[in-house]
Write an enzyme that holds these catalytic residues in place. Structure first.
Site, PDB file in Angstrom:
ATOM      1  N   TRP A   1       0.505  -1.118   0.069  1.00 22.69           N
ATOM      2  CA  TRP A   1      -0.144  -0.078   0.190  1.00 22.69           C
ATOM      3  C   TRP A   1       0.801   1.280  -0.036  1.00 22.69           C
ATOM      4  O   TRP A   1       0.485   2.074  -0.546  1.00 22.69           O
ATOM      5  CB  TRP A   1      -1.019  -0.064   1.179  1.00 22.69           C
ATOM      6  CG  TRP A   1      -2.029  -1.117   1.069  1.00 22.69           C
ATOM      7  CD1 TRP A   1      -2.461  -2.079   2.045  1.00 22.69           C
ATOM      8  CD2 TRP A   1      -2.891  -0.953   0.049  1.00 22.69           C
ATOM      9  NE1 TRP A   1      -3.388  -2.793   1.263  1.00 22.69           N
ATOM     10  CE2 TRP A   1      -3.955  -2.102   0.145  1.00 22.69           C
ATOM     11  CE3 TRP A   1      -3.283  -0.257  -1.013  1.00 22.69           C
ATOM     12  CZ2 TRP A   1      -5.040  -2.635  -0.549  1.00 22.69           C
ATOM     13  CZ3 TRP A   1      -4.517  -0.529  -2.022  1.00 22.69           C
ATOM     14  CH2 TRP A   1      -5.277  -1.783  -1.489  1.00 22.69           C
TER      15      TRP A   1
ATOM     16  N   LYS B   1     -12.271  -1.849   7.273  1.00 21.79           N
ATOM     17  CA  LYS B   1     -11.533  -2.702   8.100  1.00 21.79           C
ATOM     18  C   LYS B   1     -12.224  -2.603   9.497  1.00 21.79           C
ATOM     19  O   LYS B   1     -12.538  -3.588  10.024  1.00 21.79           O
ATOM     20  CB  LYS B   1      -9.953  -2.416   7.749  1.00 21.79           C
ATOM     21  CG  LYS B   1      -9.651  -3.259   6.466  1.00 21.79           C
ATOM     22  CD  LYS B   1      -8.651  -2.390   5.602  1.00 21.79           C
ATOM     23  CE  LYS B   1      -8.691  -3.124   4.335  1.00 21.79           C
ATOM     24  NZ  LYS B   1      -7.876  -2.395   3.299  1.00 21.79           N
TER      25      LYS B   1
ATOM     26  N   ASP C   1      -1.361   6.340   6.538  1.00 23.81           N
ATOM     27  CA  ASP C   1      -2.375   5.470   6.272  1.00 23.81           C
ATOM     28  C   ASP C   1      -2.763   4.630   7.160  1.00 23.81           C
ATOM     29  O   ASP C   1      -2.083   3.522   7.393  1.00 23.81           O
ATOM     30  CB  ASP C   1      -2.035   4.707   4.817  1.00 23.81           C
ATOM     31  CG  ASP C   1      -3.052   3.815   4.463  1.00 23.81           C
ATOM     32  OD1 ASP C   1      -4.067   3.600   5.019  1.00 23.81           O
ATOM     33  OD2 ASP C   1      -2.948   3.284   3.342  1.00 23.81           O
TER      34      ASP C   1
END
Ligand SMILES: *Cc1c(COP(=O)(O)O)cnc(C)c1O
Length: 363
Positions: A106, A200, A176
């Site tokens: 990511w 999530k 993030d």
């Protein structure tokens, strides 16, 4: 496909399972929200009912995370990936640089996107040791010229996290936190920006949250696409256009559930306990192994392997039969992974360990 007449344990990395009490509450209010005669989904985003939901959601998020006064909180539609583009566009003037720490896929994606706009630099890459550890970043590791330092605080695919959040004297930290937001207590004042996709630990996919230090708003002075413009969104209280109202309502229910459980301190204790149960078992077994080095192991995404790789498909198939869903690793990484977010009850971990023991005995 197998049919289940109960809720299963969903170990998927995301969209992930949501707490059953939250789903029950949403179901009970689905057709007729608080005797309004309609679903909250059908209410105008400028209506009184939704207005209250949005206010509540924003203030609960602030409360749960102890967000200081000099930070703004906002919702966006577009998921975490939206911010891969929005961060450089909102923070960097033309030609300015930022530092990226690559601890997983990511972070790499975020950096590739930023490179389309600005000459950002890589200050760390975990590829030489297969991302089994995470750096301890300090002022000494970063460039003088960097306008921010970017990290992925929890690496969803590889199962690692920063055990200690970096702290820099001057340079704002951008993180993030998609796969771990609200799972452990963090000092918000260490960050310039935190963002997270909802699917999530917060709610339905497609929604994201942003926490930003006020002095960073409008920093780039650039022309930014409307819906990525942090200043514009905040000025309009997350409603420049029609926001994802139902997703925000679901997020509010999750925040309420978390508060009722005792907030971040209580869920952090639970998460530590759940992760310890699973990793202790993995470390003690001769069939399974956990590749990430101990200090860096994520409490949210437990990546593990089978000593005999050829048994992986059978492992996943047998687990699915028992209602232990989504244990295959990410397609880019392979192996196995149990995502054990806030909503995964301890019973789910115990059921998984029980299954793993039986599987180990059967092969
Ligand atoms: C899941 C995930 C993303 C992607 O989120 P989208 O909402 O699909 O854009 C980004 N970063 C991390 C750390 C993630 O876990």
């Amino acid at each position: 496909m197998r049919e289940f007449h109960r809720r299963i344990y969903n170990f998927c990395a995301g969209p992930a399972m949501l707490p059953t009490p939250v789903m029950e509450k949403a179901a009970s209010e689905f057709l007729n929200y608080r005797a309004s005669g309609m679903s909250i989904m059908e209410d105008s985003h400028r209506g009184k009912l939704f207005g209250e939901v949005l206010d509540e959601a924003l203030s609960l998020l602030r409360e749960l995370l102890y967000v200081p006064e000099n930070y703004e909180v906002a919702f966006f539609s577009g998921g975490a990936t939206l911010h891969f583009s929005a961060i450089p566009l909102n923070l960097l003037k033309e030609g300015e640089s930022a530092d990226y720490s690559i601890t997983g896929i990511w972070a790499k994606k975020a950096m590739e996107e930023a490179l389309r706009y600005n000459p950002v630099q890589k200050i760390y890459d975990g590829d030489s040791h297969h991302y089994t550890e995470v750096p301890r970043l300090t002022d000494a590791n970063i460039n003088e010229t960097a306008s921010y330092v970017y990290i992925t605080s929890n690496n969803t695919l590889l199962g690692s996290r920063y055990p200690i959040i970096p702290e820099f004297t001057k340079t704002p930290l951008v993180a993030d936190m998609t796969s771990e937001i609200l799972s452990r207590k963090i000092d918000i004042s260490r960050f310039g920006i935190i963002f997270a996709g909802a699917q999530k630990n917060i709610g339905p996919s497609g929604l994201s949250v942003l926490i930003i230090r006020k002095d960073l708003i409008g920093r780039s002075g650039r022309a930014i696409p409307l819906l990525m413009d942090y200043g514009l969104t905040i000025k309009n209280k997350s409603m420049y256009n029609t926001p994802p109202t139902y997703s925000i309502y679901m997020a509010k229910l999750v925040f309420e559930w978390l508060k009722q459980k005792g907030g971040i301190e209580a869920i952090e204790r639970e998460n530590e306990e759940k992760a310890k149960l699973l990793y202790d078992y993995l470390d003690s077994s001769s069939l399974y192994g956990a590749p990430v080095k101990k200090p860096y192991r994520s409490t949210m995404n437990a990546v593990f392997t089978l000593k005999d790789k050829s048994l992986e498909a059978k492992f996943v198939e047998k687990a699915e039969e028992q209602g232990l869903h989504g244990l295959e690793g990410h397609r880019l990484v392979g192996g196995l992974r149990a995502s054990i977010y806030n909503s995964m009850p301890k019973e789910g971990i115990l059921a998984l360990i029980e299954f793993m023991k039986e599987f180990e005995a059967s092969v």
